[in-house]
Scaffold this motif. Structure first.
Motif, short mmCIF file in Angstrom:
data_model
loop_
_atom_site.label_atom_id
_atom_site.label_comp_id
_atom_site.label_asym_id
_atom_site.label_seq_id
_atom_site.Cartn_x
_atom_site.Cartn_y
_atom_site.Cartn_z
N ALA A 27 45.68 41.32 37.23
CA ALA A 27 44.95 40.97 36.10
C ALA A 27 45.17 41.69 34.64
N ALA A 28 45.20 42.88 35.47
CA ALA A 28 44.98 43.88 34.61
C ALA A 28 46.61 44.39 33.24
N GLU A 29 47.48 43.18 33.87
CA GLU A 29 48.77 43.40 33.15
C GLU A 29 48.38 42.28 32.32
N GLN A 30 47.95 41.54 32.06
CA GLN A 30 47.50 40.37 31.63
C GLN A 30 46.16 40.41 30.77
N PRO A 31 46.21 41.19 29.66
CA PRO A 31 44.56 41.10 28.43
C PRO A 31 44.17 40.50 28.70
N GLY A 32 45.07 39.19 28.56
CA GLY A 32 44.06 38.06 28.14
C GLY A 32 43.34 37.11 29.37
N TRP A 34 41.34 38.57 30.64
CA TRP A 34 39.60 39.05 30.92
C TRP A 34 38.85 38.35 29.77
N SER A 35 39.14 37.47 29.22
CA SER A 35 38.33 36.22 28.50
C SER A 35 38.31 35.64 28.88
N HIS A 40 35.47 36.62 35.54
CA HIS A 40 34.03 37.75 35.75
C HIS A 40 33.54 37.32 37.12
#
Length: 63
Positions: A27-32, A34-35, A40
Motif C-alpha cells: 500500500a505504501a507504494e500506491q499513495p492513492g 490511503w484515501s 483504514h
C-alpha cells in the motif's frame, strides 16, 4: 537439537503480522490507496487481531 514447535496461536499471530506488514508495504507504494476508508478499516482490524492474539499468547505463557 531443534527448537520445540510453536503453539498454533503463536503461528497464527506471526502469520497475521507478516501478512499485515506485507499489505502495508504494498500500500505504501500506491499513495492513492490511503484515501480509501476500506484500507483504514483493514489495517485497524489486522492490527487488533495481531494484538489480541499476542495478548492471548502472553497470558498463556504467564499462566
Amino acid at each position: 537439537m531443534a527448537p520445540p514447535p510453536k503453539p498454533p496461536t503463536v503461528r497464527s499471530c506471526q502469520l497475521m503480522a507478516r501478512l499485515t506488514l506485507s499489505a502495508l508495504g504494498r500500500a505504501a507504494e500506491q499513495p492513492g490507496v490511503w484515501s480509501e476508508p476500506a484500507v483504514h478499516r483493514a489495517v485497524l482490524i489486522s492490527g487488533l487481531s495481531v494484538l489480541v492474539s499476542g495478548l492471548a499468547q502472553l497470558q498463556d505463557d504467564l499462566g
